[in-house]
Enzyme design. Structure first.
Site, PDB file in Angstrom:
ATOM      1  N   GLU A  70      -1.615  -7.855  -5.957  1.00 56.61           N
ATOM      2  CA  GLU A  70      -1.544  -6.396  -5.837  1.00 56.61           C
ATOM      3  C   GLU A  70      -1.983  -5.780  -7.164  1.00 56.61           C
ATOM      4  O   GLU A  70      -1.624  -6.284  -8.229  1.00 56.61           O
ATOM      5  CB  GLU A  70      -0.111  -5.974  -5.492  1.00 56.61           C
ATOM      6  CG  GLU A  70       0.136  -4.488  -5.430  1.00 56.61           C
ATOM      7  CD  GLU A  70      -0.751  -3.782  -4.418  1.00 56.61           C
ATOM      8  OE1 GLU A  70      -1.513  -2.884  -4.844  1.00 56.61           O
ATOM      9  OE2 GLU A  70      -0.689  -4.126  -3.217  1.00 56.61           O
ATOM     10  N   ASP A 118      -7.470  -0.779   1.928  1.00 54.24           N
ATOM     11  CA  ASP A 118      -7.865   0.619   1.739  1.00 54.24           C
ATOM     12  C   ASP A 118      -9.167   0.875   2.492  1.00 54.24           C
ATOM     13  O   ASP A 118     -10.190   0.240   2.220  1.00 54.24           O
ATOM     14  CB  ASP A 118      -8.060   0.886   0.243  1.00 54.24           C
ATOM     15  CG  ASP A 118      -8.159   2.377  -0.074  1.00 54.24           C
ATOM     16  OD1 ASP A 118      -8.632   3.144   0.796  1.00 54.24           O
ATOM     17  OD2 ASP A 118      -7.781   2.776  -1.180  1.00 54.24           O
TER      18      ASP A 118
END
Length: 210
Positions: A70, A118
């Site tokens: 992440e 995303d």
């Protein structure tokens, strides 16, 4: 103290610390056995968000090692708190594409999860989307023979493009699947409540012809 007890004690001490990995070098690939304290098949969550998916799956599959990658520091800290008592989870704060290309050893990953990346919905931003020809080549390099990349997205345009890229890569076999028994991510729970369609794809690395 017998060697087995010494090894167990060292492992327990290790797990009382943070699961966050702090690489000593960004130019050397990970020693996975050293990172996890054991040899076990590796599963990698690409963009682990709040860690609910990663931690639930790691607890369900305790015989596997799990790495969450992440970029955002706040999310990494949240996942670290969730994973504090889960022995088979490690976390890496880094750009996903860099970690896959340069830090994961070749043929080291059994399964990747790319769940609701995303979407960069504006057309002028599409070049920022992670799924690309070069990214799939890096995934291919890191996967073991027969390994899998699971993909899920709510964006049909992104899904169509991912399938197009995947089908142009002869190293992968593509499999559509409508649902799965995997734990739900935070985004999936939200989309299910809202009735948003979820598009899924499984890519399997083809075994080399002998």
């Amino acid at each position: 103290m017998p060697a087995r007890e010494v090894q167990s004690a060292h492992r327990s001490e290790r797990f009382r610390g943070s699961p966050i990995i702090e690489p000593k070098s960004l130019l050397e690939r990970f020693d996975l056995e050293k990172l996890f304290g054991r040899n076990a098949p590796l599963h990698v969550d690409l963009g682990c968000g709040d860690g609910s998916f990663l931690c639930a799956l790691a607890q369900r599959m305790s015989e596997k090692n799990f790495l969450g990658i992440e970029r955002l520091v706040g999310r990494v800290r949240t996942v670290a708190r969730r994973a504090a008592k889960i022995d088979n989870v490690r976390l890496l704060r880094m750009e996903i594409s860099y970690a896959v290309r340069y830090l994961l050893p070749p043929a080291s990953v059994e399964t990747f999860y790319l769940l609701f990346p995303d979407p960069w919905p504006k057309r002028r931003h599409w070049q920022r989307r992670i799924a690309s020809e070069s990214f799939l080549r890096a995934i291919d390099q890191a996967l073991v023979s027969g390994g899998t990349l699971y993909i899920a997205t709510d964006r049909v345009d992104y899904f169509t493009k991912i399938k197009e890229i995947a089908r142009a890569n002869p190293d992968f076999a593509t499999v559509d699947f409508a649902d799965s028994d995997l734990p739900h991510t935070k985004f999936e729970r939200k989309f299910r409540i809202e009735g948003v369609p979820i598009h899924r794809l499984e890519l399997r690395k083809a075994s080399p012809v002998r």
